[in-house]
Structures are given as C-alpha cells and as structure tokens.
Design a protein around this motif. Structure first.
Motif, short mmCIF file in Angstrom:
data_model
loop_
_atom_site.label_atom_id
_atom_site.label_comp_id
_atom_site.label_asym_id
_atom_site.label_seq_id
_atom_site.Cartn_x
_atom_site.Cartn_y
_atom_site.Cartn_z
N ARG A 146 53.83 -2.46 59.41
CA ARG A 146 52.78 -2.10 58.45
C ARG A 146 52.66 -0.59 58.31
N GLN A 147 52.76 0.13 59.40
CA GLN A 147 52.66 1.58 59.34
C GLN A 147 53.80 2.19 58.53
N ARG A 148 55.00 1.62 58.67
CA ARG A 148 56.13 2.13 57.88
C ARG A 148 55.91 1.90 56.39
N LEU A 149 55.42 0.71 56.04
CA LEU A 149 55.13 0.43 54.64
C LEU A 149 54.00 1.31 54.13
N ALA A 150 52.96 1.49 54.95
CA ALA A 150 51.83 2.33 54.55
C ALA A 150 52.26 3.76 54.28
N ALA A 151 53.20 4.27 55.09
CA ALA A 151 53.69 5.64 54.91
C ALA A 151 54.42 5.77 53.58
N LEU A 152 55.22 4.77 53.22
CA LEU A 152 55.93 4.81 51.94
C LEU A 152 54.95 4.76 50.76
N LEU A 153 53.94 3.91 50.88
CA LEU A 153 52.94 3.81 49.82
C LEU A 153 52.14 5.10 49.70
N GLN A 154 51.82 5.72 50.83
CA GLN A 154 51.07 6.97 50.81
C GLN A 154 51.88 8.07 50.13
N GLU A 155 53.19 8.09 50.35
CA GLU A 155 54.04 9.07 49.67
C GLU A 155 53.98 8.87 48.15
N ASN A 156 54.00 7.62 47.72
CA ASN A 156 53.94 7.33 46.29
C ASN A 156 52.60 7.74 45.70
N ASN A 163 44.72 -2.13 49.69
CA ASN A 163 44.76 -3.05 48.56
C ASN A 163 46.19 -3.38 48.15
N LEU A 164 47.06 -2.40 48.18
CA LEU A 164 48.45 -2.64 47.80
C LEU A 164 49.14 -3.58 48.78
N ILE A 165 48.92 -3.35 50.07
CA ILE A 165 49.54 -4.22 51.07
C ILE A 165 48.99 -5.63 50.96
N ALA A 166 47.68 -5.75 50.72
CA ALA A 166 47.09 -7.09 50.56
C ALA A 166 47.70 -7.81 49.36
N ASN A 167 47.90 -7.09 48.26
CA ASN A 167 48.50 -7.70 47.08
C ASN A 167 49.95 -8.09 47.33
N LEU A 168 50.69 -7.23 48.04
CA LEU A 168 52.09 -7.53 48.32
C LEU A 168 52.23 -8.75 49.21
N MET A 169 51.38 -8.83 50.26
CA MET A 169 51.49 -9.91 51.22
C MET A 169 50.91 -11.22 50.70
N ALA A 170 49.70 -11.15 50.16
CA ALA A 170 49.02 -12.38 49.74
C ALA A 170 49.44 -12.84 48.36
N GLY A 171 49.97 -11.94 47.52
CA GLY A 171 50.28 -12.30 46.15
C GLY A 171 51.76 -12.41 45.84
N HIS A 172 52.61 -12.30 46.86
CA HIS A 172 54.05 -12.36 46.62
C HIS A 172 54.64 -13.69 47.09
N GLU A 173 54.58 -13.94 48.39
CA GLU A 173 55.20 -15.15 48.93
C GLU A 173 54.50 -16.42 48.45
N THR A 174 53.18 -16.35 48.27
CA THR A 174 52.45 -17.54 47.81
C THR A 174 52.91 -17.96 46.41
N SER A 175 53.04 -16.98 45.51
CA SER A 175 53.49 -17.30 44.15
C SER A 175 54.95 -17.76 44.17
N ALA A 176 55.78 -17.10 44.98
CA ALA A 176 57.18 -17.50 45.07
C ALA A 176 57.31 -18.92 45.59
N MET A 177 56.45 -19.29 46.54
CA MET A 177 56.51 -20.65 47.08
C MET A 177 56.10 -21.68 46.03
N THR A 178 55.08 -21.36 45.23
CA THR A 178 54.65 -22.28 44.18
C THR A 178 55.74 -22.45 43.13
N LEU A 179 56.45 -21.38 42.80
CA LEU A 179 57.58 -21.49 41.87
C LEU A 179 58.69 -22.35 42.45
N THR A 180 58.94 -22.20 43.75
CA THR A 180 59.95 -23.03 44.40
C THR A 180 59.58 -24.50 44.31
#
Length: 273
Positions: free
Chosen positions: A36-46, A83-100
């Motif tokens: 999570r810290q690695r992802l947070a650092a990348l998002l903070q740079e952006n 907020n970005l991490i929450a959207n990536l985690m909660a809004g990515h795999e769940t939608s992908a699973m429903t499409l599957t």
C-alpha cells in the motif's frame, strides 16, 4: 496496484483477517502495508505533478481534486490517496468479477445471450452512454448476475448497541452480517432461485430489503450505482463489437478469488462482427 491486489488476495492475509490478527508486524499484514505504501507513493507523485502543472484531465483524480466541501475547502492529499486506493481496490476486482459471471452465464444460456445481443445491436452504435444505460434487458441481466453470485456475499456491521433478533439478544461489539448470498436464494422472493432468469427483474421491482448485492441502509456501498453503470457499459460495448463463444460450457463451479467468489473458469472466444 497489481502488487497490492495480489497481497490483499493472499490466503495468508485472508486467514489473518478472518482471525482478526491486527498486529502490524504480522507478515501478511506487513506485506500488505508495504504494498500500500508503494502504491500511495506513486499516487502522491501524480498528485504533486497535477498541483505543479495545473493539468486537469477527464479522470477520477481530477474530479476529486476539483471537488469542494460546503465551506469551499478541498480534499487533502492524504484523503485523495485514500479515495483513489479505495476506488482501485473496491471498484476494480468486484466489477471484473461481475463481468466474468456475465460471460459465464450468457455462454450457458444462448436464448438469454441472443435476446441481449438483439437489444444491444438495436442501438446502432456503442457511443451513446445514456442509451446503453436505458436498455431494460441489459439492466436485468446484470442484476440477475449480481443476484446469483454477488461479488461480496455478505455485509458485516459491528453492533453499536445490543440487537434483539428472534428471541435472542446479540451484545454490542459483535459483528453481524446480512448475507445477500442467502437472501437472494429465498424462493419466496425469487421463484426457482438457482435458475438464471433475468426476466424476473422485468416482471417485478425488488426493494432494498430484497436485493442487496451492495449492502443497504445508510452505509450502502458508495459505488453501487457506479458499479452497475460500469458493468453495463463494458458489457454492451464488448457485445456490440463482437460475438463471444464460451469455450468450457461444463456446469459452473465456484472458487474463492481473494475475498470474492468467482467461476473456476469462463474462457471465451472472440469473433469480431
């Protein structure tokens, strides 16, 4: 993102979460925190780059940076990252699973797939978002997929005060769960509940106490409308542009995918129109 998702789905972390092991030094928790810290650092740079250049884009980060509270203040950078991490985690795999699940069910029910295909083809194009969202049978298909195998099969709440339930008193501080996977199989609400039958959502409107793939009440999933919106758009565009044939039409088998439940396989073959 993939590193964090893999760590979050690791069986060791799932087991520690189920056992309520919250020690920061526990290896599964430590690996998750590091990812999570690695992802947070990348998002903070952006975020810092956006602040420096003032560049606005048509993406969720720009929308969050433009948002204002009632007093005119903005999200802090820390809140933006969360907020970005929450959207990536909660809004990515769940939608992908429903499409599957959508392709798994449609591939096993050609009559449903054909009716949906005809409805989508009738649009004439795949660039009218409003028209896609208004398709009644597409909406019914997505809801039926969510009914049969909701991405998150139960919704946990910690009791703030004791709960009286059918003669039993559950003390405050305990977790209780509303289990959508059980509710959605109630034959009194859904006749022949194991059948994939999208028409049921055209024949009846279900209340917030009867259909709860995103939970309910004041703490319903904040992404509930967006999740359905997203799945409908992706599914409609894919079906408009080609035909898909299920390669493994054997009976469905379910497997755990991290904290989610999905089909063991839903391989399809794409053929462009």
């Amino acid at each position: 993102m993939l590193d964090l998702a893999a760590t979050f789905s690791n069986p060791a972390f799932i087991l520690s979460a189920l056992l309520s092991v919250e020690h920061d030094g526990w290896p599964p928790n430590r690996r998750l925190d590091a990812a999570r810290q690695r992802l947070a650092a990348l998002l903070q740079e952006n975020i810092a780059e956006r602040h420096a250049t003032g560049t606005a884009r048509a993406d969720i980060l720009s929308r969050l940076m433009e948002a204002r509270f009632d007093d005119g203040s903005r999200f802090s950078d820390t809140a933006l990252v969360d907020n970005l991490i929450a959207n990536l985690m909660a809004g990515h795999e769940t939608s992908a699973m429903t499409l599957t699940w959508s392709f798994a069910w449609l591939g096993r029910h050609p009559e449903v797939a054909q009716r949906l295909q005809d409805e989508i083809d009738s649009l004439g194009s795949d660039d009218d978002i409003a028209a896609i969202q208004a398709l009644p049978y597409l909406d019914a298909v997505v809801k039926e997929c969510l009914r049969l195998y909701p991405a998150v099969p139960d919704v946990l709440r910690m009791l703030a005060k004791p709960l009286q339930l059918r003669g039993y008193e559950i003390p405050a501080g305990l977790n209780v769960a509303a289990c959508s996977a059980v509710l959605h199989m109630n034959p009194d609400l859904y006749p022949d509940p194991e059948r994939f039958y999208p028409e049921r959502f055209l024949e009846k409107t279900y209340s917030g106490n009867e259909f709860i793939p995103f939970g309910g009440g004041n703490r319903v999933c904040i992404g509930n409308h967006f999740g359905v919106f997203e799945v409908k758009i992706v599914l409609a565009v894919l079906l408009f542009r080609g035909r898909y044939t299920l390669q493994e039409p054997a009976p469905l088998r379910v497997a755990r995918r991290g904290f989610l439940m999905g089909p063991t396989s839903a391989r399809v073959r794409f053929q462009r129109k």
